[in-house]
Design an enzyme around this catalytic site. Structure first.
Site, PDB file in Angstrom:
ATOM      1  CG  HIS B 267      -2.053   0.893   1.148  1.00 53.11           C
ATOM      2  ND1 HIS B 267      -1.907   2.249   1.188  1.00 53.11           N
ATOM      3  CD2 HIS B 267      -3.378   0.666   0.978  1.00 53.11           C
ATOM      4  CE1 HIS B 267      -3.098   2.813   1.061  1.00 53.11           C
ATOM      5  NE2 HIS B 267      -4.009   1.874   0.926  1.00 53.11           N
ATOM      6  NE  ARG B 331      -4.707   0.194  -2.698  1.00 58.24           N
ATOM      7  CZ  ARG B 331      -5.513  -0.509  -1.919  1.00 58.24           C
ATOM      8  NH1 ARG B 331      -5.371  -1.813  -1.821  1.00 58.24           N
ATOM      9  NH2 ARG B 331      -6.465   0.087  -1.234  1.00 58.24           N
TER      10      ARG B 331
END
Lengths: 260, 639
Positions: B267, B331
């Site tokens: 992330h 991401r």
């Protein structure tokens, strides 16, 4: 603020040690040098590393998400549940809230409903018993209608959310001089009772949950310590709402004339 | 090579699940009470499955190693849950959600599973709403939606920044209702340490009571593992401290194939580590990238405070390299670029391990109040952790591991390669391919638990009617119990010099360096030998104090870290064999001229499922070929 990175303070820790629920407990004193960037629990992690290296058993304490949402953590820090910072669970507390030479007393949550398991870990399973008594809406999987069939006024949805934010940590019980669980119980009763979906079981739920609560926990005398300690700042208003609903429920559930 | 039968039903994609529900064997309502089902884990997948199976009339035993089912890490999910409701009238449909998920997964998932997921997504929202989950609503009282990465429609339902918490509380309350009804027997603080088989079929589990240390056998007609992902193999991840791979790994060692372990997701917006004592990483919602600008100083080792660095000395590297998507690239792209600039020496913060996420322009444009209303909670959390005020100086962020797409291989019924053993939620490998889209984890966990497993499990159980469970005094159970008791005593008797956490942290460093955001052949080879060396040290030098008959957190962790060591080796091997880049798996040897991931569909459009061959032996790699009948494979581009 950025200048504070890496600052080290020396603190004296008085930590409660107890090998089991029945064994006598007592404080153990440790000196700890710690960066102000460390979280409170990271300080305990470091202390445990040192204890382990010295051949002493590490201190048992519970935590999991370390983001203030799972409700697993919680200790008394200088007599306050979750410590000095408002709206902050133990795991989100950082050492920059303390100063050099501070003495920090660390104890398990103290409440008759929460027996000590070991050191700082306690048993909070009575909170689950309260939920089991009625903290749900009875809808089997597959039986739901379309989610937008019933509009819920935004204000009701928002208030319900404020109550539903409870993380079940038990700080409210630990902070209460009576070890009462009113704030926890009323948060669930308020969450479900404010929503249209929760109306069908509102009165039976309230009565069952309140009476189960009373089997395990003390009585509320409106000190308000619970909401002060609550990491989610759940309002005392929910206790008022629960008390009102409980009174009504006692009448309605008896099926008196005209009361349904 | 064994046979991997995916059991995907015949027929056109959109009809497969509907037809299959009709053709599966059923267990009639009066017979359901004759079946015992064990569900391990009480997060979104486990709690929803246990509750639903209880409602159907099965006799369920639910196990969690937490003190309460409500603690599971599903609770920490912030953003939301996708569903193809099309309440916003912007052209969403089951097919579009299916398509976005297959594409987002970089064409490494099974079409039929993903389509079923999209189909039942709408039922999840209905169910959760009926349970009282307080989703965000508009002023008319109807449900609100927002958009999320990887989609061009607004299909994400949310409950402030606590969607996971609210959905888990919903599933937990449904579970507690069944506990009250007596259909579910709940075992808390009970950790699964072995899966037991008899005549090739799963017949139960062995658990250790974390308070008393007592090891007990439990038998059933079927066992369901809903035990989450393995991000904590990296030590530092956004997962909760106790998340682990032990249940899935021990099932693997009993014959369940482990699929695509190298598919891990980073992330991009997490708070960087501040020191060596860092115990975990905290995620800041991806939504911040809507208003924050990402930059680093152009000069190496520029130590001036951010405010003193003039525009001309800043590199807004995402806006520069990806003009079309800018700060909103997916991401994996955002994460890899952050790593690159930090590796080059442009990193910021005391440890030079972050990049700036700057809200100055947004505050100037929209005003402080507007930004505070949108992100106030996140800004407060950031300040609590770092001591820095993001209204006055840019946030520092860095990528971190937070989800694993790999897991136990399952067929269309969510059954592993061990008959009678199922895996649901993040613990299995299905649905997300090589990369998961935001707001899809909650969807998959609840889809599996509420709407898929409760149907598919009946197909197999119908054939077991009349078969009693294997008694717990059968040798298969007594042997397994003795093995687990021995394991505890083995850890306590090593009496080495260093703690379990020490080894876990060191293992995490290796895994992050070698099998992290970017991997390459020589690095993976090196990683394999480093892991193996550290593993031997761990088994000879770890120090676990105390006893086995009380709460002993070091002892608990020892077993989990031992399993992480074995998993790490398999991850490296899987990453090495997969000689392509796809989704979260980026092999530096396989990139386009522009530095983007390059798939090799001719050779790697398959699932790699690994079979355990015993201690000290390399696992066997099996393949499940992926066929794409509906979606055309293409190269992702965000320029």
């Amino acid at each position: 603020m950025s200048g504070s990175h890496g600052e080290t303070i020396n603190v004296t820790l008085k930590v409660w040690r107890q090998t089991s629920a029945d064994a006598p407990g007592g404080f153990e004193t440790h000196q700890q040098a710690i960066s102000t960037d460390a979280s409170f629990l990271e300080m305990l992690d470091l202390l445990n590393e040192e204890l382990n290296a010295a051949g002493k058993e590490p201190i048992a304490f519970e935590s999991d998400c370390r983001e203030g949402i799972c409700g697993t953590c919680g200790v008394m820090i200088n007599g306050r549940a979750h410590g000095p910072q408002k709206a902050t669970a133990t795991c989100q507390l950082h050492m920059r809230e303390f100063a050099d030479d501070d003495e920090i007393v660390i104890e398990p949550f103290r409440a008759t409903g929460f027996p000590v398991i070991r050191d700082l870990a306690v048993d909070r399973s009575p909170l689950d018993a309260i939920i089991e008594a009625g903290g749900y809406i009875s809808v089997n999987t597959g039986a739901a209608s379309d989610a937008n069939l019933t509009p819920v006024p935004k204000a009701a949805a928002d208030q319900a959310f404020d109550a539903a934010a409870c993380i079940g940590c038990g700080a409210c019980v630990a902070a209460c001089p009576n070890s009462a669980a009113q704030l926890f119980t009323s948060a669930k009763i308020g969450h479900l009772g404010l929503l249209p979906q929760g109306q069908a079981e509102r009165w039976s739920r309230t009565e069952a949950m309140v009476e189960t609560m009373e089997e395990f926990f003390g009585s509320c005398t409106n000190h308000g310590e619970c909401t002060e300690a609550c990491p989610k700042e759940i309002s005392l208003d929910f206790i008022a709402l629960m008390n009102r609903d409980y009174m009504k429920a006692k009448v309605k559930n008896r099926g008196l004339a005209g009361q349904h | 090579m064994g046979i991997l039968e995916s059991k995907v039903p015949e027929g056109t994609l959109a009809d497969k699940w509907e037809n299959h529900k009709f053709s599966m064997n059923l267990v009639n309502p009066n017979n359901k009470r004759k079946f015992d089902i064990i569900v391990v884990g009480t997060g979104l997948a486990g709690a929803s499955a246990a509750a639903t199976l209880g409602e159907l009339g099965y006799r369920v035993k639910a196990f969690t190693f937490h003190d309460s089912p409500r603690r599971a890490h599903s609770i920490a999910a912030q953003g939301g849950i996708n569903a193809a409701k099309n309440y916003t009238n912007d052209g969403d449909s089951v097919h579009r959600l299916f398509y976005d998920t297959v594409k987002g997964g970089d064409y490494r998932s099974r079409e039929a599973n993903v389509h079923r997921l999209a189909e039942v997504s709408v039922n999840i929202i209905d169910q959760a709403t009926a349970q009282g989950v307080p989703f965000a609503r508009d002023y008319g009282g109807l449900l609100d939606n927002r958009s999320f990465g990887g989609a061009q429609v607004s299909r994400t339902f949310y409950a402030r920044g606590q969607t996971g918490q609210q959905l888990l509380i919903g599933a937990y309350s449904a579970l507690m209702r069944q506990v009250a009804a007596g259909t579910v027997e709940l075992h808390t603080r009970a950790e699964l340490l072995d899966v037991v088989k008899k005549d090739g079929r799963a017949c139960g589990i062995v658990v250790r009571d974390l308070l008393s240390g007592e090891v007990t056998p439990h038998s059933a007609h079927a066992v369901v593992l809903a035990t989450g992902g393995y991000s904590n193999v990296y030590f530092l991840s956004t997962n909760a401290m106790m998340c682990n791979v032990t249940a899935a790994w021990r099932a693997h060692k009993r014959g369940a194939y482990f699929a695509n372990p190298c598919y891990t997701q980073i992330h991009p917006t997490c708070i960087p580590a501040s020191d060596d004592f860092q115990s975990k990483l905290t995620l800041m919602s991806e939504s911040l990238r809507n208003d924050g600008r990402i930059w680093v100083p152009s000069a190496f080792d520029d130590t001036r405070p951010a405010a003193d660095i003039p525009e001309g000395d800043r590199d807004y590297y995402l806006e520069r390299k990806y003009p079309a998507f800018g700060n909103l690239v997916p991401r994996d792209v955002a994460s890899r670029n952050a790593k690159t600039v930090c590796d080059e020496g442009h990193g910021v913060g005391p440890l030079k391990n972050g990049v700036y996420l700057d809200f100055a322009a947004a505050i100037a444009r929209n005003g402080l109040d507007a930004i505070s209303e949108k992100y106030g909670n996140l800004f407060d959390m950031y300040q609590r952790i770092t001591g820095e005020n993001p209204y006055e100086q840019p946030m520092r962020i860095y990528p971190a591991i937070h989800y694993t797409m790999g897991g136990l291989w399952v067929d269309y019924h969510l059954m592993t390669t061990v008959p009678g053993l199922y895996s649901i939620g993040e613990a299995n490998f299905s649905d997300h391919g090589a990369n998961r889209l935001g707001a899809s984890a909650l969807m998959q966990g609840l889809a599996d638990g509420y709407f898929v497993l409760p149907y598919t499990i009946g197909d197999d159980l119908a054939g077991q009617l009349g078969n009693p469970v294997v008694p717990v005094d059968d040798p298969v159970f007594t042997t397994a119990v003795a093995g687990i008791e021995d394991e505890a005593h083995r850890w306590l008797s090593i009496n080495g010099t260093r703690s379990v956490d020490h080894f876990h942290r060191e293992l995490g460093r290796i895994v992050w360096d070698r099998i992290g955001m970017a991997r390459n052949g020589p690095g993976l080879e090196k990683g394999l030998s480093e892991i193996s060396a550290l593993r031997s040290e761990f088994h000879s030098d770890v120090r676990v104090l105390g006893s086995a008959d009380t709460l002993n957190q070091s002892l608990e962790k020892a077993g989990r870290v031992a399993d992480f060591f074995e998993l790490a080796e398999l991850m490296a091997r899987d990453a090495l064999e997969r000689s392509e880049s796809c989704g979260g798996h980026f092999r530096e040897e396989h990139q386009t001229a522009q530095g983007e991931a390059q798939r090799d569909d001719d050779n790697f459009a398959h699932v790699a499922a690994w079979e355990w061959n015993g201690e000290g032996t390399v696992q066997t790699r099996h393949r499940e070929e992926l066929t794409f009948e509906t979606v055309a494979l293409s190269q992702r581009s965000y320029k």
